[in-house]
Design a protein around this motif. Structure first.
Motif, PDB file in Angstrom:
ATOM      1  N   UNK A   1       6.955 136.589 -23.825  1.00  0.00           N
ATOM      2  CA  UNK A   1       6.789 138.048 -23.788  1.00  0.00           C
ATOM      3  C   UNK A   1       5.338 138.463 -23.701  1.00  0.00           C
ATOM      4  N   UNK A   2       5.116 139.613 -23.072  1.00  0.00           N
ATOM      5  CA  UNK A   2       3.781 140.205 -22.999  1.00  0.00           C
ATOM      6  C   UNK A   2       3.689 141.275 -24.080  1.00  0.00           C
ATOM      7  N   UNK A   3       2.755 141.093 -24.994  1.00  0.00           N
ATOM      8  CA  UNK A   3       2.620 142.016 -26.120  1.00  0.00           C
ATOM      9  C   UNK A   3       1.962 143.314 -25.683  1.00  0.00           C
ATOM     10  N   UNK A   4       2.365 144.420 -26.276  1.00  0.00           N
ATOM     11  CA  UNK A   4       1.711 145.692 -26.001  1.00  0.00           C
ATOM     12  C   UNK A   4       0.306 145.658 -26.591  1.00  0.00           C
ATOM     13  N   UNK A   5      -0.648 146.207 -25.854  1.00  0.00           N
ATOM     14  CA  UNK A   5      -2.057 146.139 -26.261  1.00  0.00           C
ATOM     15  C   UNK A   5      -2.290 146.785 -27.633  1.00  0.00           C
ATOM     16  N   UNK A   6      -1.524 147.856 -27.949  1.00  0.00           N
ATOM     17  CA  UNK A   6      -1.680 148.527 -29.247  1.00  0.00           C
ATOM     18  C   UNK A   6      -1.326 147.573 -30.381  1.00  0.00           C
ATOM     19  N   UNK A   7      -0.233 146.824 -30.197  1.00  0.00           N
ATOM     20  CA  UNK A   7       0.215 145.877 -31.213  1.00  0.00           C
ATOM     21  C   UNK A   7      -0.812 144.753 -31.366  1.00  0.00           C
ATOM     22  N   UNK A   8      -1.264 144.204 -30.243  1.00  0.00           N
ATOM     23  CA  UNK A   8      -2.210 143.081 -30.274  1.00  0.00           C
ATOM     24  C   UNK A   8      -3.521 143.496 -30.932  1.00  0.00           C
ATOM     25  N   UNK A   9      -4.037 144.671 -30.580  1.00  0.00           N
ATOM     26  CA  UNK A   9      -5.295 145.139 -31.172  1.00  0.00           C
ATOM     27  C   UNK A   9      -5.169 145.289 -32.681  1.00  0.00           C
ATOM     28  N   UNK A  10      -4.018 145.788 -33.110  1.00  0.00           N
ATOM     29  CA  UNK A  10      -3.785 145.949 -34.552  1.00  0.00           C
ATOM     30  C   UNK A  10      -3.790 144.597 -35.253  1.00  0.00           C
ATOM     31  N   UNK A  11      -3.110 143.611 -34.664  1.00  0.00           N
ATOM     32  CA  UNK A  11      -3.059 142.265 -35.235  1.00  0.00           C
ATOM     33  C   UNK A  11      -4.455 141.644 -35.258  1.00  0.00           C
ATOM     34  N   UNK A  12      -5.200 141.794 -34.160  1.00  0.00           N
ATOM     35  CA  UNK A  12      -6.555 141.239 -34.079  1.00  0.00           C
ATOM     36  C   UNK A  12      -7.445 141.824 -35.179  1.00  0.00           C
TER      37      UNK A  12
END
Length: 602
Positions: free
Chosen positions: A115-126
């Motif tokens: 799956x390709x993660x949504x950028x909002x989700x990835x930025x939050x995790x980062x």
């Protein structure tokens, strides 16, 4: 269609890599389409071609244009290609990499349903991981020294810098190798020497400009007061080495005059250069500069360790949750090709041509990926003047280097499509006048006058009688007391469009090859700030001018999520939970949404 000599060359030249510098309105899409058809006519099948674009919309448009051309052909082989075109690789870099990774997911030992993660989700995790790793590094003495040296109150500035570094590293294919070799590469004696010389050269260039200004002032001074100013400035003309810049440790001479003069204008420019140079003279000697660079090595070492820990933690999270970003997919695709010669050779031998649009927006990872499957058969189209995606890690230097090499017949052939078929003569002339003065290899990465001047090509526009030269709408803010700059400019643009509409401004319709009255839909407004979009919408509505806004939005602003949020609020009201006092707005949002479709009147 009647092709120009350069367009024909771009359509028919074979047997080598080709880079096409295609200016705005030069017919590059038509050329790409025609080259595809000609390649298919030669017996190549559509599945033996890879056509890559920068956006999904561009890929869809390209596929539709090719289908339209194929429908007009009567050759059986071409008719046959229509049946398989939907499965053809006419897509974005990201889509092609994703298809490849899914196809060979078993070899890569990953889930095929990647799956390709949504950028909002990835930025939050980062951000969460960065906070977590920072807390752990507070036990590291080196990290505490870094904070003591470069921060005052908290670690926010360092955290922001590290976040930027992590983002920049994302454009590199082998991040760990890059970080492992960084200290050795950047603290070599010759590297430090090169960096220092480059810095001194930067100062020297500004100093040369300053010297020219002082010479001009020498010729302009007319009064004893001016002569005194020039006498002080002449003391700055003795610099022969970096150490000589110590003469800049003086205040800039004062000069007060109510009269406007050329001397006063040049003196102001001289003062600006003087202050710029003074700001750059941070060290007394070159050796002190080199020692300062060496002193940063322990700090860079801890930043590298910090970055590697954060990246490893982010990658672990992605693997465990089967969620990736497109750059991760590209790295997996490269890993697949590097480690599996049979797959790499299949694409090298099976694919007869690789065509890439908007090549100036390619990044380092994409360029390396293509090099693994290329076989002297890559056709690249782009325009370095239109490179606007550096914030997405696009590297226009890739285009520039290939363009320069191919210009000298090193690695391929170069073709220039500079004739513009989209714009009126006045527009092209105005643009050339501006860019020939501001764009060169240092600013913009291209010698505009040498290779990139646009040439007028749309003769249908010659029949118009009105003046279509560039207009600059000037205004004095003092005349609009109480209004913001954005409001004044929005009204100026809206009124200009409305006046053109009401005065029947003439538009050349290329479909009918005749002139007609301008419609509102013929106008576009390009803004650099999304924050101004709603302001323009309000002002255009007020002046009764129809306006459609096109903009990207984060997932958190998606209408579906807003409706879901308001449904939850309504449930809260129903249960007696007073979440806020905006019940009417919340109800109206849900009532007017795609769920209820209740009309405004109801």
């Amino acid at each position: 269609m009647k092709w120009t000599k350069e367009q024909e060359e771009a359509i028919y030249l074979k047997g080598t890599n080709i880079i096409v510098s295609a200016g705005a309105g030069s017919g590059k899409t038509a050329v790409l389409t025609e080259r595809t058809i000609e390649t298919l006519k030669s017996g190549v099948k559509i599945e033996e071609m890879i056509i890559l674009t920068f956006t999904k919309a561009a890929a869809f448009s390209m596929k539709e244009k090719i289908k339209k051309r194929l429908r007009k052909e009567s050759v059986p082989h071409l008719k046959e290609q229509l049946k398989t075109i939907e499965q053809a690789s006419i897509c974005t870099f990201d889509s092609f990499s994703l298809d490849l990774v899914k196809k060979y997911s078993d070899i890569l030992n990953i889930d095929s349903d990647i799956g390709i993660a949504d950028s909002v989700v990835v930025e939050s995790v980062k951000n969460d991981i960065i906070d977590e790793v920072f807390l752990e590094f507070y036990k590291d003495e080196r990290f505490l020294n870094l904070l003591d040296t470069y921060t005052v109150k908290d670690d926010k500035s360092i955290k922001s810098d590290v976040t930027s570094i992590i983002k920049s590293l994302d454009k590199i294919y082998d991040i760990n190798s890059f970080l492992d070799n960084y200290l050795e590469e950047h603290f070599k004696e010759e590297k430090i020497e090169s960096d220092v010389n480059e810095y001194i050269s930067l100062i020297a260039n500004k100093y040369q400009e300053l010297s020219n200004k002082i010479s001009t002032l020498n010729s302009l001074c007319m009064t004893s007061k001016e002569e005194k100013v020039v006498e002080i400035l002449n003391n700055l003309l003795s610099v022969r080495s970096y150490e000589d810049y110590s003469c800049f440790n003086i205040p800039f001479p004062r000069y007060i005059s109510k009269e406007e003069s050329m001397f006063k204008v040049v003196l102001a420019e001289t003062k600006e250069l003087f202050n710029e140079i003074k700001e750059l003279i941070t060290y007394e000697t070159v050796e002190e500069m080199k020692e300062e660079i060496l002193s940063t090595k322990p700090f860079i070492e801890v930043i590298i360790d910090l970055s590697k820990t954060i990246i490893a933690r982010i990658n672990k999270y992605k693997e465990e949750n089967n969620l990736y970003e497109f750059n991760d997919i590209s790295r997996l695709a490269i890993k697949l090709l590097e480690e599996n010669k049979d797959i790499r050779d299949y694409y090298k031998n099976h694919i007869k041509e690789i065509m890439i649009d908007e090549y100036q927006d390619t990044n380092d990872i994409g360029d390396y990926f293509i090099s693994l499957i290329a076989n002297n058969n890559v056709f690249m189209v782009g325009d370095v003047k239109q490179s606007i995606y550096r914030f997405r890690n696009a590297n226009p230097q890739i285009f520039i280097e290939k363009y320069n090499n191919y210009s000298n017949h090193i690695g391929g052939a170069k073709i220039d499509l500079n004739k513009n078929f989209r714009s009126r003569y006045e527009v092209i002339n105005n643009i050339n006048t501006l860019f020939s003065r501001i764009m060169d290899e240092y600013i913009g990465g291209a010698d505009y006058e040498k290779d990139h001047l646009m040439v007028f090509g749309q003769e249908a526009y010659l029949n118009g009688e009105q003046d279509n030269n560039l207009e600059i709408l000037n205004y004095n803010p003092k005349d609009y007391y109480g209004y913001k700059r954005e409001e004044i400019e929005a009204f100026a643009i809206a009124n200009d469009i409305k006046n053109k509409y009401l005065s029947h401004y003439q538009i050349c319709d290329l479909e009918t090859n005749s002139f007609r009255n301008m419609e509102y839909s013929d106008c576009s407004i390009l803004l650099s700030q999304k924050s101004e979009f709603e302001l323009y919408k309000k002002i255009f509505d007020y002046l009764e001018i129809p306006l459609v806004i096109h903009k990207d939005e984060d997932l958190t602003y998606a209408s579906e999520l807003i409706v879901i949020k308001n449904i939850i609020k309504l449930v809260g009201y129903y249960k007696g939970i007073n979440l806020d006092n905006a019940l009417n707005k919340t109800f109206m949002s849900v009532a007017r949404s795609f769920i209820c479709n209740i009309s405004d009147k109801e």
